[in-house]
Scaffold this active site. Structure first.
Site, PDB file in Angstrom:
ATOM      1  N   GLU A 250       0.829  -1.187   0.000  1.00  0.00           N
ATOM      2  CA  GLU A 250       0.000   0.000   0.000  1.00  0.00           C
ATOM      3  C   GLU A 250       0.870   1.246   0.000  1.00  0.00           C
ATOM      4  OE1 GLU A 250      -2.359  -0.380   3.504  1.00  0.00           O
ATOM      5  OE2 GLU A 250      -3.654  -1.946   2.671  1.00  0.00           O
TER       6      GLU A 250
ATOM      7  N   ASP B 221       5.108   5.989 -17.182  1.00  0.00           N
ATOM      8  CA  ASP B 221       3.759   6.439 -16.778  1.00  0.00           C
ATOM      9  C   ASP B 221       3.782   7.929 -16.466  1.00  0.00           C
ATOM     10  OD1 ASP B 221       1.080   6.370 -16.167  1.00  0.00           O
ATOM     11  OD2 ASP B 221       1.355   5.587 -14.141  1.00  0.00           O
TER      12      ASP B 221
END
Length: 910
Positions: A618, A757
């Site tokens: 996470e 990205d």
């Protein structure tokens, strides 16, 4: 005889009851079944869910199922469109709600600080709950452990209830809930009446309107809702003295003036949930004659069995004897003689200047529960065991609405109906269930046979896949990875399996190494490959599967390159952030020597919110307390004393496998090699124990996409203070933003690093419009719509990708240049639109094929209104079909620097 005695006793109880005894809301506070599972999972739904373990069924108060709560997939800020819905199956009188954050075995950190409620009685018309002062927002939780109970003032009558969590910024929220109240036995679903009037007295202005009415008001008529006549609040003898604190005089009553009517009566209609036999109606009226207020002198009630049947011509009429000596308010009981109806129309005749009503209630029995409920049918009611009361020592039956000593209950075994005159118990009829048993056994046998067939098919399919894999492993590397022609017109994925061990071509499009280990760019001439590759054998058709469902094929000519399974590049790392493509960096090189990383003390991290997550980890936004106490970390900026520091913490969950841990260390190694003013820096790591953590910079103004979308173009940078509207940002500042991003990419390209990205969502904004390139935009659910998922294997930002990335899996510095052109377009559009927003994902992929063919049908992003022609020409160069014709970042940087000499664009499009 016994029945007669019982009827007389009940009648005596009704007659001797306190005249003003209406529904007591203080006794209607019982849990309705979220926590004790009386409400089944199928009656709990949501607009979306983050994952299977955070679905709506996990939203039960004090429950730790799944990951400990319901968590929506999308961010609730700023639209507040995510909701959790509970279906109670019948109308309930709700007086209290409870909320709680996510537990997750003690790891949960998400909760909703505020939320809104919407409700419906029929599933069609939804109303927004507001308190008595018009506020819609309810204060929620301050942590994940404590449950917070909120009184609903006014209460609401509903079957469906929706919770809408709220946030003041982009953040993760999770919710667990409970509803409290009791069954709405009146069955009243709406009443229709004229709006209340305003009374002008010598001392004050008294507003006698129905302020909580949740229906419609059109043409001087309120209809389709319920309000203060059903809120359980009984008005005082002096209507100017309200019982609720902080509201206006006369709040407890709705009043009508005789002069506002053309007739001498007030007409009201009452609609119920089913066909009912009515025993009586009770109306609480004010009788303060000194103010011109008196109870009605006569009432006429007409009855209608459904919306499509005529009114019964014979009304029930009752005349009242007026007591001029007693000015106290009172409840008037009107016997309705057991008349059957679903809609009542009552005429209340004025006996003075004003009529003031506080409550209206009914005693009735449902005659036909199978009759469809209008406008839409209710499914069969859920009969559940009585929920546990919030206070001990009280029997469950007090939770039901009791208007008299008579109680009406329904059970699964039959109906027990008590009225003021008789008591009837309808027992179920016993029947032979041998036929049902036979049908059940037959169904089970069929299900077992189907399962056996499915298992056989799965085993057969796996066997043939192994055989195909062995046969195709004898092909050369070029056969496995560079097939560009297809036997059909559909874009497909090669399903050939790789041999055991490290794949020989897994990083073919991430880096290409010469024999001496040096990095070189891949070939920029895809047509040359087309001429040299052998045709695809027909026998290979069995080893292909479609990229998408056959319902949505992506049509491309046979010459267009395609995805091969080995070529699908996984951009997302173990924590969900983007992984850089870098030359000659392997896991072995990481473990060969100690990582040069600063050890970060975990105790200085204070969790704020979850930014995103991946398969094994996470990304959290944290606050470093007292950063001045950590001088060894060498923060890249000076911190003022007493000021905290925001950081992004990527953590690897303890259940991650060995490969995930190696990928995590690889990402650490990559970030540790980056040092540039416009690249997010690695500040330290926690590798001594699980969960492993890496700590990077985070900028206080969030990501560039959210930052620019909240601004508008102006002559100069301005904050919203002292004026209306969003803050302004100038054209010169937008160029400065683009120049900083280009500077960071120039640094990455000098190291032969490929970001893969680059987009506005992956750029962070700090003080004085400082921009730094980051890598965790992919992990944030806020930007899920910017990524295209391929059969669950990978997510690709296709709207920012060059054609060779989409069709061939090639990611190079040249493809980063293409993405920079799209990012520059985003900046000049102030991130108000998504690139190629008018195209679907399939259309974007098809457009990549048009670019490859140079068919002159390809679509490029249009020139932003504030963009001068030379700058748009730069974008078009970034989107050149030939990789070699795209300018390097060094040239782009010099071009943008020359544009910075002007503070405003020239030659703008009108």
């Amino acid at each position: 005889m016994a029945s007669r005695v019982l009827s007389l006793c009940l009648l005596a109880a009704v007659c001797s009851a306190e005249p003003d005894a209406h529904f007591d809301t203080s006794s209607c506070r019982y849990a309705l079944g979220m926590q004790d599972r009386t409400i089944p999972d199928e009656d709990i739904t949501a607009s979306s869910a983050w994952s299977d373990s955070t679905e709506a069924k996990h939203s039960r108060l004090e429950s730790n199922d799944g990951d400990g709560a319901w968590c929506p997939a999308e961010s609730v800020f700023p639209n507040n469109n995510e909701y959790l819905q509970v279906d109670l199956r019948r109308l309930y009188f709700l007086t209290l709600v409870g909320t709680q954050g996510r537990d997750g075995g003690g790891l949960g950190k998400e909760f909703a600080r505020h939320y809104q409620l919407r409700y419906s009685r029929d599933g069609y018309k939804w109303a927004q709950w507001r308190d008595r002062w018009g506020n819609e927002v309810i204060t929620g939780n301050e942590n994940t452990q404590d449950s917070v109970l909120k009184d609903l003032g006014p209460p609401l009558i509903a079957r469906y209830v929706r919770f809408y969590p709220m946030a003041d910024r982009v953040m993760s929220v999770c919710l667990r809930v409970e509803l409290y109240g009791c069954l709405w036995q009146d069955g009243l679903r709406s009443y229709t009446s004229p709006p209340g009037n305003v009374m002008l007295t010598p001392s004050m202005l008294i507003n006698l309107n129905d302020s909580t009415y949740d229906g419609f008001t059109v043409g001087g008529l309120q209809y389709g809702g319920l309000g203060q006549l059903t809120d359980g609040v009984i008005g005082a003898d002096d209507f100017t003295q309200q019982k609720e604190q902080g509201v206006w005089p006369g709040y407890d009553y709705i009043g009508w003036n005789k002069d506002s009517f053309q007739t001498d009566y007030l007409e009201m209609e009452f609609e119920f949930d089913a066909l009912r036999a009515f025993t009586y109606m009770r109306v609480h009226c004010n009788n303060m004659r000194s103010q011109g207020v008196q109870i009605f002198r006569q009432v006429e009630c007409y009855f209608k069995r459904s919306l499509h049947t005529p009114w019964d011509p014979q009304p029930v009429t009752r005349s009242l004897a007026l007591d001029v000596r007693d000015p106290s308010a009172r409840t008037v009981t009107i016997p309705l003689n057991g008349r059957a109806a679903r809609i009542l129309r009552c005429h209340y005749y004025f006996s003075s200047e004003w009529l003031l009503f506080s409550e209206v209630s009914f005693l009735s029995e449902i005659l036909d529960v199978s009759e469809p409920d209008e406008p839409g049918p209710f499914p069969p009611p859920r009969e559940a065991p009585p929920p546990v009361p919030t206070t001990t020592g009280q029997p469950r039956d007090t939770s039901q609405r009791v208007t008299t000593a008579t109680v009406s209950t329904e059970t699964m075994s039959g109906q027990v109906l008590e009225s003021g005159s008789d008591l009837r118990i309808n027992q179920p009829i016993a029947k032979d269930d041998s036929g049902d048993t036979f049908i059940l056994i037959s169904c089970l046998c069929i299900i077992i046979l189907l399962l056996v067939v499915v298992i056989i098919l799965i085993l057969w399919r796996q066997r043939w896949r192994k055989l195909l894999g062995k046969a195709q492993r004898n092909h050369s590397d070029s056969d496995l990875t560079a097939r560009l022609s297809l036997p059909s017109d559909t874009v497909v994925i090669n399903n050939t399996q790789n041999p055991p061990g490290p794949p020989r071509h897994a990083n073919r499009y991430e880096r290409i190494l010469t024999s001496d280990g040096e990095y070189q760019e891949p070939s920029h001439n895809p047509r040359a490959k087309l001429a040299t590759l052998p045709p695809t054998p027909e026998s290979a058709e069995g080893g292909y599967r479609e990229l998408e469902s056959p319902k949505l094929p992506i049509v491309c000519p046979p010459s267009v390159p395609h995805y091969a399974e080995a070529d699908i590049v996984t951009l997302q790392g173990v924590t969900g952030s983007t992984t850089y493509a870098v030359p000659a960096l392997t896991a072995d090189s990481l473990t060969s020597k100690e990582l040069p990383l600063s050890k970060f003390p975990r105790g200085h991290l204070l969790f704020k919110e979850k930014l995103g997550e991946g398969q094994f980890g996470e990304v959290h936004l944290c606050e470093v307390m007292n950063p001045q106490e950590l001088p060894a970390l060498q923060f890249p900026f000076n911190m003022r004393k007493g000021r905290s520091l925001l950081v992004a913490v990527k953590l690897l969950r303890s259940d991650a496998n060995k490969n995930a841990r190696n990928d995590f260390l690889k990402e650490l190694k990559i970030l540790s090699r980056l040092s540039d003013p416009h690249i997010i820096r690695l500040l330290g790591a926690c590798l001594d124990e699980d969960p492993l953590c890496m700590i990077t910079e985070y900028m206080e103004n969030g990501d560039l996409n959210q930052f620019l979308s909240a601004h508008q173009l102006g002559e100069e940078d301005e904050s919203p203070e002292g004026r209306l509207g969003p803050p302004c940002i100038s054209y010169a500042s937008l160029l400065q933003v683009a120049l900083q991003i280009c500077s960071g990419m120039k640094y990455l390209s000098s190291l032969n690093f490929v970001h893969r990205d680059l987009a506005s969502r992956n750029c962070l904004v700090g003080e004085n419009l400082t921009i730094k390139i980051a890598d965790f935009g992919m992990s944030r659910n806020l930007y899920a719509g910017d990524y295209y998922r391929i059969q669950g294997r990978a997510v690709l930002p296709i709207r920012w990708m060059a054609w060779e990335c989409i069709l061939m899996g090639k990611f190079t510095t040249a493809s980063d240049v293409w993405a920079f052109g799209v990012t520059l377009w985003e900046i000049l559009m102030l991130c108000k639109e998504q690139p190629y927003g008018e195209l679907s994902d399939e259309d974007v992929i098809e457009n990549a094929g048009e670019v490859f063919r140079d068919s002159k049908k390809q679509i490029y992003l249009s020139c932003p209104l504030i963009c001068p022609p030379p700058l748009y020409e730069l974008m078009l160069q970034c989107w050149s079909r030939d990789c070699r014709e795209r300018p390097p970042f060094q040239d782009i940087y010099e071009c943008l620097s020359s544009h910075m000499t002007c503070s405003s664009p020239s030659g703008l499009k009108e």
